[in-house]
Each structure stands twice: as C-alpha cells, then as structure tokens.
Design a protein around this motif. Sequence first.
Motif, short mmCIF file in Angstrom:
data_model
loop_
_atom_site.label_atom_id
_atom_site.label_comp_id
_atom_site.label_asym_id
_atom_site.label_seq_id
_atom_site.Cartn_x
_atom_site.Cartn_y
_atom_site.Cartn_z
N ALA A 193 38.93 65.64 99.46
CA ALA A 193 39.14 66.15 98.10
C ALA A 193 37.82 66.61 97.49
N ALA A 194 36.75 65.84 97.73
CA ALA A 194 35.44 66.20 97.17
C ALA A 194 34.95 67.51 97.77
N ARG A 195 35.13 67.69 99.07
CA ARG A 195 34.66 68.92 99.70
C ARG A 195 35.42 70.14 99.22
N SER A 196 36.67 69.94 98.82
CA SER A 196 37.45 71.07 98.31
C SER A 196 36.89 71.58 96.98
N GLU A 197 36.14 70.75 96.27
CA GLU A 197 35.57 71.17 94.99
C GLU A 197 34.03 71.18 95.03
N GLU A 198 33.48 71.17 96.24
CA GLU A 198 32.04 71.10 96.38
C GLU A 198 31.34 72.26 95.67
N GLU A 199 31.86 73.49 95.84
CA GLU A 199 31.22 74.66 95.22
C GLU A 199 31.21 74.52 93.70
N PHE A 200 32.35 74.08 93.15
CA PHE A 200 32.42 73.88 91.70
C PHE A 200 31.41 72.82 91.26
N LEU A 201 31.33 71.70 92.03
CA LEU A 201 30.43 70.61 91.65
C LEU A 201 28.99 71.08 91.63
N ARG A 202 28.59 71.82 92.66
CA ARG A 202 27.19 72.25 92.71
C ARG A 202 26.88 73.20 91.56
N LEU B 284 24.49 71.97 84.24
CA LEU B 284 24.14 70.83 83.39
C LEU B 284 22.66 70.49 83.50
N GLU B 285 22.12 70.58 84.70
CA GLU B 285 20.70 70.28 84.87
C GLU B 285 19.84 71.32 84.18
N ASP B 286 20.26 72.60 84.22
CA ASP B 286 19.51 73.65 83.52
C ASP B 286 19.50 73.40 82.02
N ALA C 282 25.12 76.53 72.98
CA ALA C 282 25.24 76.32 74.43
C ALA C 282 25.81 74.94 74.73
N LEU C 283 25.33 73.92 74.01
CA LEU C 283 25.86 72.56 74.20
C LEU C 283 27.36 72.52 73.91
N ARG C 284 27.75 73.13 72.78
CA ARG C 284 29.16 73.09 72.38
C ARG C 284 30.04 73.89 73.34
N ALA C 285 29.56 74.98 73.81
CA ALA C 285 30.33 75.80 74.76
C ALA C 285 30.54 75.05 76.09
N LEU C 286 29.49 74.38 76.57
CA LEU C 286 29.61 73.65 77.83
C LEU C 286 30.54 72.45 77.66
N ALA C 287 30.51 71.81 76.50
CA ALA C 287 31.41 70.69 76.24
C ALA C 287 32.86 71.17 76.22
N LEU D 224 28.07 65.02 77.72
CA LEU D 224 27.61 65.92 78.78
C LEU D 224 26.62 65.23 79.72
N ALA D 225 25.74 64.41 79.15
CA ALA D 225 24.75 63.75 80.00
C ALA D 225 25.44 62.82 81.00
N GLY D 226 26.44 62.08 80.53
CA GLY D 226 27.18 61.19 81.44
C GLY D 226 27.95 61.97 82.49
N LEU D 227 28.51 63.12 82.09
CA LEU D 227 29.22 63.97 83.05
C LEU D 227 28.28 64.44 84.16
N ALA D 228 27.08 64.78 83.78
CA ALA D 228 26.11 65.22 84.78
C ALA D 228 25.86 64.11 85.80
N ASP D 229 25.71 62.88 85.32
CA ASP D 229 25.49 61.75 86.24
C ASP D 229 26.69 61.57 87.17
N GLU D 230 27.90 61.69 86.60
CA GLU D 230 29.12 61.51 87.40
C GLU D 230 29.25 62.59 88.47
#
Length: 558
Positions: free
Chosen positions: A181-190, A196-198, A304-309, A319-325
């Motif tokens: 399941a993780a590999r099926s969404e690998e592109e999205f995750l990266r 988020l890191e940017d 930008a923060l609000r749009a990403l949220a 958002l910070a917690g999502l990045a860690d997850e």
Amino acid sequence: MLRSLEIRDMLLIDRLELGFGAGLNVLTGETGAGKSILLDCLGFVLGWRGRADLVRQGASQGEVTAVFDLPAGHPARGLLSEAGIETDEDELILRRVNGGDGRKTGYVNDRRVSGEVLRRLSEVLVELHGQHDDRGLLNPRGHRLLLDAFAGLDPGPARDAWAARRDAARDLAEAEAQLAAARSEEEFLRHAVKELEDLSPEAGEEEALDIRRRSMQAAERIRDDVARALQMLGADGAEGMMLDANRWLEAAADRAEGRLDQPLAALSRALIELGEAHGGVEDALSELDFDPAALEATEERLFALRALARKHDILPDDLAGLADELRARLDKIDAGDASIAELRKRMADAQASYQAEAQRLTDIRQAAASRLDQAVSAELAPLKMERAVFQTHVGTGEPGPEGVDSVAFTVATNPGAPAGPLDKIASGGELSRFLLALKVSLARGNDALVMIFDEIDRGVGGATADAVGRRLKTLAGDAQVLVVTHSPQVAALGDTHFRVAKSVSDGMTTSTVVALAHPERVEEIARMLSGDRITEAATEAARALLAGSSGQMGSQST
C-alpha cells in the motif's frame, strides 16, 4: 462420584431417592419398566438436550437433583470458578426444574445457572456409552483427543509453536500489505514531503503570521495621519508658533507690570506638554514604519500555509506533524525490504519449530496407536472377538495447534474384511463389545468421571456376557460405573444392584426403583435367567453367579 439422585414428578416417576455406591452399580428390570427414564432424568439435570415432555402427567412441575462428590482438584471446580461460583464444599449439588409450561431452570449449589453451564459441568462429571454413543467413542472428531490421553501426550509445546507461527504469519502478511500500500503512494509521499520540507511549517506559525500581517496592514492605513499630526506639532506648526508667542510676551513683560507672568508660566507648561506629545507621536510614527516587501512576504507565507493545510484537509498547525508522519511512512518504504526479509526469516524459523513439534506429536501418536491396538486386541479376545481387528489410523489432517494428524478408530470384524468406522462395520452386539474393549483400554486411572453404560451388553450372553461384566468390573475399580443391563452375568458382578419396575394403580402408571439386598438379588437374577416363571434351576444358577462374582454386594435400604 454420583452420590445420590432425587426425582420428583418426572415422566413415570412420582417420588424417588436413590443412593449410589462406589464401584459397579447395575440397574435391571423388564423391558419397558423405565430404566431409560433414569438416564433421561439424569441427562435432564446435567443439561443435556433430550425429550421435552418430561413432567409427569397431572403434575405442575418436575424436578431432579443430583449430588456429586467434589474432591479437591476436580476439574469441575475450574468450571465453577469461571461461572462465578466459588465453593469450599466437598459436594456438588445440581438441581433442575421443568415447569408445566416447558421452561427449565437450573441451579448449582442453589445458584441459578444456564443450561450451558450444566452441560459444561456434565462433560467433567459423566460419560455415557451405548450403541448410539455419538457423544463419545463413536464420534471421530474426538478420536485424536482420546489417543492423546492414552499416550499421556502434552500438546503444550506444539500449541506454543503454532501460536508463534500464526503470529509470525500475521505480522509478515500485515507488513507486506502495508509495504504494498505504501509503495502505491510512494510518488505522492515524496512530492508531499518535499513540499512540506520546502515550506518547513512550525506549530503556532499561522497565528503569529496573521497577527503580524494585521499589524502591518493597520500601520499602512494610519501612518499618513500620524505623520501630518507630527508636522502640525513641530517647529513648522504649533511648537513654532508657541515659541514665537513666548518671545513676544517675554519682550513685553517688563513693561506689563506683572500682568503677563501668569500667562508666560502657563505657556511654559504648555510647551513642555507639547514637547512630550511631539515625542510620543514621533515614537509612534517610528514604530509604524514597515517595509512593504515584508508585508508581502508575510502574506505570501501565510497564504501558502493555509493553502497547504486545505490541500491535506488539516489545520495549519498540524502541518509539522503531518510532515513527520509522511517522512515515517517513507522511511518504512525505504526500510521495507530489510524488514520483510527479517519477518520472512522469523516466519521460516517459526514454521520449522512448529514442524518439529508436529513431528514429535506424530511420532508419539503413532507409537501410542500401536500400543492402543494391542491393548484393545487383548480385550477383544475374552469378549469372543479374537478374529476381529481394531486399528488406530494416524493420518495427515489440517495443521492446527495440536499438530497435523488426523486419528480414526477402525475395525474389521473378520480377517480379510475391509476395515471401516466402528458404527458402520460392527453389528449391535459387536459394537457394544468394541466400545467396551476400547473404553477399558482408554479409561484406566480416570476416576474423575462417572461412566454410564446403557445396555452395552445387548446381543451377547453366556461366557461373552460374563467377559463384558468382568471388564465393566475392571473399569469400576478406578471409577464409578453405572450399567443398565439385561445380562444376569453382568448384574451378578454389581457392587450395588437396583431393580426398576413398573406398576399401575388407580389408572396411573408409575415406575419404581429399589435397591436389592442379597436375597432379592437372587430372585432378580433368577428372573433374568428364566423369565416370568422363576424355576429352582434358575434360582440355583443365580446363586452360583453371585457366588462366583468378584465380590458380594451388601444390602441397601430405600
């Protein structure tokens, strides 16, 4: 041991109290006298499912009470504890009432219980054997358990190995599914992690940016008014005019004879207050200075923060917690192959351990099967079935906590005849003897259960019947045995002898059960030998049977 059985208004029984003894208890009587009624009543109080019309005609309700000895360590104590019934007593009292409306109410030591509790207790209190024994030896599903008990086999290590194998298989399957399941969404995750890191959001940042933005927007709106006010208060405004007025008044004061002293003092104070006002407005104007580029940058980051949220359907502060997850999920993908390899090794090790334990059980069962076959064969010869062949087949079944073996008891009644299941191959009399030989071989040393044999000697007589009785007597040396019998040879070997009779009074049929003393036993066994007309020869034969029995039963009164 079953100590006593009390029956009230059940079937053909009005009032009956029976006290059973240790060893071999026999119940005799003419066909139709009601011997099976006793078993029906005992089955009723034990919670067995049976006939529904148990209440005696004309009675409002029927009741059966059975009292069992309950020594320390008896398996029934564990079942009582599970049912929330704690007892220090050395007896177990089971009582069950059948109402006229068909409702059944059970009690254990005066605590109300369900029929299921009674049935579970019956499994550790009583074993019933007969030609229609579908609860015991004729049930193939229980053959492996019987063989294991005969072998003294401990399946605990195999159960542990099975549990470890099951857990390893579950963990491997879950890990493989998660990785897939993780590999099926690998592109999205990266992509999401890079985004988020940017941006590198921080908890509480959205509120701080919003406050800063509103502050700069407010400064932009009022700064021009404050600047104009500062100019009006300065040298080109109020301050300059007040200084000019002060110089003029001071020049005229010498000639005003004191009339300008007070106005000059007031003007001096006003200049001081004006200076303070000018300084305060100047400070405020300085604080209202801002860089329009800073406002633009603040707004861009806030948006930008609000749009990403909104994109991830979470709050900006999350958002910070999502990045860690998401990074953790990517780490699992990156480390997935190594983790899967480790889990597969664990699974292989668990499988090998289980197979080793299963093989150990197979070896023990095969050896025990051979010993059991020899033991049963030894018992069949005296039962006039020396040509019959009993075999315990240990085959391959479905893997489980107790190994991979299937076990089946089969018989061939004549040499060269095909073997098959007990109840399919043997005739009624043969089946009874097979069951008895098997039970004698399996039950040695098991004194926790009361064994009941319902006409297991049917179809046999003479020396064979005597051999049946001797085997029942052997069983009774280790456990209490109750036998419903038509065989005088079996009856003569009993330690306690009951006679069941049926009578009609005032148009009402009732069954009675009495314990027989020695003289009455002679009469009953003579009846069994000769029928309705008891001859002197039958009486002498009865005395001979009793004299030749392994022990003579004492008298018991009712």
